[in-house]
Motif scaffolding. Structure first.
Motif, PDB file in Angstrom:
ATOM      1  N   UNK A  30       0.812  -1.222   0.000  1.00 42.36           N
ATOM      2  CA  UNK A  30       0.000   0.000   0.000  1.00 42.36           C
ATOM      3  C   UNK A  30       0.845   1.272   0.000  1.00 42.36           C
ATOM      4  N   UNK A  31       1.672   1.386  -1.031  1.00 41.45           N
ATOM      5  CA  UNK A  31       2.401   2.645  -1.246  1.00 41.45           C
ATOM      6  C   UNK A  31       2.243   3.008  -2.725  1.00 41.45           C
ATOM      7  N   UNK A  32       1.000   3.180  -3.168  1.00 39.29           N
ATOM      8  CA  UNK A  32       0.791   3.366  -4.607  1.00 39.29           C
ATOM      9  C   UNK A  32       1.564   4.545  -5.202  1.00 39.29           C
ATOM     10  N   UNK A  33       1.727   5.620  -4.406  1.00 41.39           N
ATOM     11  CA  UNK A  33       2.465   6.782  -4.927  1.00 41.39           C
ATOM     12  C   UNK A  33       3.918   6.446  -5.214  1.00 41.39           C
ATOM     13  N   UNK A  34       4.411   5.411  -4.546  1.00 45.15           N
ATOM     14  CA  UNK A  34       5.806   4.986  -4.741  1.00 45.15           C
ATOM     15  C   UNK A  34       5.849   3.659  -5.486  1.00 45.15           C
ATOM     16  N   UNK A  35       4.812   3.387  -6.203  1.00 49.46           N
ATOM     17  CA  UNK A  35       4.670   2.146  -6.981  1.00 49.46           C
ATOM     18  C   UNK A  35       4.916   0.908  -6.122  1.00 49.46           C
ATOM     19  N   UNK A  36       4.521   1.037  -4.843  1.00 47.27           N
ATOM     20  CA  UNK A  36       4.586  -0.088  -3.896  1.00 47.27           C
ATOM     21  C   UNK A  36       5.983  -0.686  -3.744  1.00 47.27           C
ATOM     22  N   UNK A  37       6.996   0.165  -3.938  1.00 52.19           N
ATOM     23  CA  UNK A  37       8.342  -0.381  -3.702  1.00 52.19           C
ATOM     24  C   UNK A  37       8.498  -0.652  -2.205  1.00 52.19           C
ATOM     25  N   UNK A  38       9.403  -1.593  -1.906  1.00 51.99           N
ATOM     26  CA  UNK A  38       9.495  -2.114  -0.531  1.00 51.99           C
ATOM     27  C   UNK A  38      10.537  -1.359   0.292  1.00 51.99           C
ATOM     28  N   UNK A  39      10.034  -0.575   1.226  1.00 51.91           N
ATOM     29  CA  UNK A  39      10.889   0.163   2.167  1.00 51.91           C
ATOM     30  C   UNK A  39      11.035  -0.686   3.428  1.00 51.91           C
ATOM     31  N   UNK A  40      11.998  -0.360   4.292  1.00 50.06           N
ATOM     32  CA  UNK A  40      12.087  -1.087   5.575  1.00 50.06           C
ATOM     33  C   UNK A  40      10.773  -1.022   6.350  1.00 50.06           C
ATOM     34  N   UNK A  41      10.094   0.124   6.294  1.00 52.35           N
ATOM     35  CA  UNK A  41       8.816   0.228   7.013  1.00 52.35           C
ATOM     36  C   UNK A  41       7.814  -0.778   6.469  1.00 52.35           C
ATOM     37  N   UNK A  42       7.698  -0.839   5.153  1.00 50.08           N
ATOM     38  CA  UNK A  42       6.745  -1.787   4.557  1.00 50.08           C
ATOM     39  C   UNK A  42       7.137  -3.223   4.921  1.00 50.08           C
ATOM     40  N   UNK A  43       8.418  -3.524   4.866  1.00 46.75           N
ATOM     41  CA  UNK A  43       8.845  -4.906   5.151  1.00 46.75           C
ATOM     42  C   UNK A  43       8.512  -5.306   6.588  1.00 46.75           C
ATOM     43  N   UNK A  44       8.708  -4.376   7.508  1.00 53.66           N
ATOM     44  CA  UNK A  44       8.383  -4.693   8.911  1.00 53.66           C
ATOM     45  C   UNK A  44       6.874  -4.896   9.078  1.00 53.66           C
ATOM     46  N   UNK A  45       6.107  -4.019   8.432  1.00 52.47           N
ATOM     47  CA  UNK A  45       4.647  -4.107   8.573  1.00 52.47           C
ATOM     48  C   UNK A  45       4.115  -5.379   7.908  1.00 52.47           C
ATOM     49  N   UNK A  46       4.717  -5.734   6.773  1.00 53.76           N
ATOM     50  CA  UNK A  46       4.256  -6.925   6.062  1.00 53.76           C
ATOM     51  C   UNK A  46       4.473  -8.166   6.935  1.00 53.76           C
ATOM     52  N   UNK A  47       5.603  -8.239   7.607  1.00 52.90           N
ATOM     53  CA  UNK A  47       5.853  -9.390   8.488  1.00 52.90           C
ATOM     54  C   UNK A  47       4.792  -9.432   9.583  1.00 52.90           C
ATOM     55  N   UNK A  48       4.527  -8.283  10.182  1.00 50.03           N
ATOM     56  CA  UNK A  48       3.515  -8.247  11.250  1.00 50.03           C
ATOM     57  C   UNK A  48       2.161  -8.740  10.724  1.00 50.03           C
ATOM     58  N   UNK A  49       1.784  -8.250   9.556  1.00 49.50           N
ATOM     59  CA  UNK A  49       0.473  -8.569   8.996  1.00 49.50           C
ATOM     60  C   UNK A  49       0.362 -10.064   8.675  1.00 49.50           C
ATOM     61  N   UNK A  50       1.361 -10.606   8.000  1.00 50.03           N
ATOM     62  CA  UNK A  50       1.206 -12.014   7.596  1.00 50.03           C
ATOM     63  C   UNK A  50       1.295 -12.945   8.806  1.00 50.03           C
ATOM     64  N   UNK A  51       2.072 -12.535   9.803  1.00 48.24           N
ATOM     65  CA  UNK A  51       2.120 -13.339  11.044  1.00 48.24           C
ATOM     66  C   UNK A  51       0.742 -13.376  11.695  1.00 48.24           C
ATOM     67  N   UNK A  52       0.090 -12.224  11.742  1.00 47.92           N
ATOM     68  CA  UNK A  52      -1.228 -12.167  12.395  1.00 47.92           C
ATOM     69  C   UNK A  52      -2.268 -12.981  11.636  1.00 47.92           C
ATOM     70  N   UNK A  53      -2.135 -13.028  10.317  1.00 48.14           N
ATOM     71  CA  UNK A  53      -3.150 -13.718   9.517  1.00 48.14           C
ATOM     72  C   UNK A  53      -2.961 -15.237   9.501  1.00 48.14           C
ATOM     73  N   UNK A  54      -1.727 -15.672   9.738  1.00 45.10           N
ATOM     74  CA  UNK A  54      -1.386 -17.080   9.487  1.00 45.10           C
ATOM     75  C   UNK A  54      -2.247 -18.069  10.282  1.00 45.10           C
TER      76      UNK A  54
END
Ligand code: ACO
Length: 284
Positions: A30-54
């Motif tokens: 969810x960083x459409x303005x940045x073409x969803x490139x992966x920043x450290x912030x996104x990577x940390x949040x993605x780990x949190x999200x997928x862990x919670x969903x698993x």
């Protein structure tokens, strides 16, 4: 001259968006303005999200897709590369861990995962692309190992993904030339399972998720892990691993499931395994 890029000021929590509906977790870069490139912030949040969903009972399949015009334009050249490198080696290593960590988690996810590639998919994006079990793209999607175009090699697993998914000559051409592939070309070469007209992509992904939802979840997990594991084994080792994996599956409710499935086929004549899944709701 246009203004030089600035770090994304949005909070970490906003870099990933999630919706859960009908057993499907829709996870959006969810960083459409940045073409969803992966920043450290996104990577940390993605780990949190997928862990919670698993381990959520209301989630049976995870779909990874992108908000806006991109799936993911790869690693963030500003926040992941330049800023981490300016901060020093330990920050570089930390950023790598954060990115590689969630891709690994996804490669060995308990639940089936589907990449729904709606747009640009570059470089580091090949990590999560390969991590997902299945992949469907839009005709307008574009795929590329663009690393060579800015003087690096396809790291972070991207070279490995290329040789895993493409033939040797195609992988070499793809990595050396830095040209992108269209959605139909990506499907023809095996980067994704199928390419769909843009307006049919979501419906097809839902159709696939609905089929997956009907399978026994333990058998599905054992199957997807087996397919990943046997890639790197000799034939004999794979055969032995599969015996052990099936025996382990038997111990986790597997006997009950297959006994009921066999009964529905042989005795009740209610379904044909060659044509679809048994009715698992009949197993208490
Ligand atoms: N890293 C950092 N910022 C990026 C990235 C990226 N990978 N991709 C896009 N952005 C930013 C742009 O800098 C721009 O930011 P700004 O608003 O601060 O100027 C914004 O996203 C929009 O990008 P545009 O280039 O204006 O979008 P456009 O739709 O014209 O082009 C495209 C899209 C082709 C994806 C282009 O952005 C691009 O080439 N991005 C880089 C792709 C790439 O090579 N990624 C790295 C792969 S290698 C690796 O991942 C290790």
């Amino acid at each position: 001259m246009s203004k030089s890029s600035q770090p994304d000021p949005r909070p970490e929590e906003e870099t990933v968006r999630v919706e859960v509906a009908d057993g499907i977790a829709w996870v959006y870069f969810n960083r459409p303005d940045k073409r969803n490139c992966m920043s450290p912030k996104l990577n940390r949040q993605m780990m949190r999200v997928i862990e919670q969903l698993e381990f959520r009972d209301d989630v049976q399949v995870l779909v990874l897709t992108g908000e806006g015009a991109a799936w993911s334009a790869g690693m963030d050249l500003l926040e992941y590369f330049r800023m981490s490198e300016e901060a020093g080696l330990s920050t570089v290593r930390q950023s790598q861990r954060e990115a590689y960590g969630w891709w690994e988690r996804l490669r060995w996810y308990e639940k089936p995962t589907v990449a729904m590639i709606n747009g640009w998919c570059f470089g580091g994006g090949y990590g999560p692309l390969f991590a997902c079990d299945l992949a469907f793209c839009a005709e307008s999607a574009q795929f590329g190992l663009s690393e060579i175009n800015w003087a690096i090699l396809p790291g972070g697993g991207a070279s490995k993904v290329a040789v895993e998914l493409l033939g040797f000559r195609d992988a070499m051409y793809h990595a050396m030339m830095g040209e992108h592939l269209s959605g139909p070309e990506a499907a023809a070469k095996g980067l994704v399972n199928e390419c769909l007209p843009d307006d049919q992509l979501r419906a097809r992904v839902i159709e696939v998720c609905e089929v997956l939802k009907k399978k026994d979840s333990h058998a599905l997990r054992a199957t997807k892990w087996a397919i990943r594991r046997v890639r790197e084994m000799t034939y004999d080792n794979a055969q032995d691993y599969l015996i052990r994996a099936q025996e382990a599956l038997n111990d986790f409710g597997g006997w009950k499931m297959r006994k009921e499935a066999t009964r529905q086929f042989l005795d009740e004549k209610a379904f044909k395994p060659g044509l679809g899944a048994f009715d698992k709701s009949k197993v208490s």
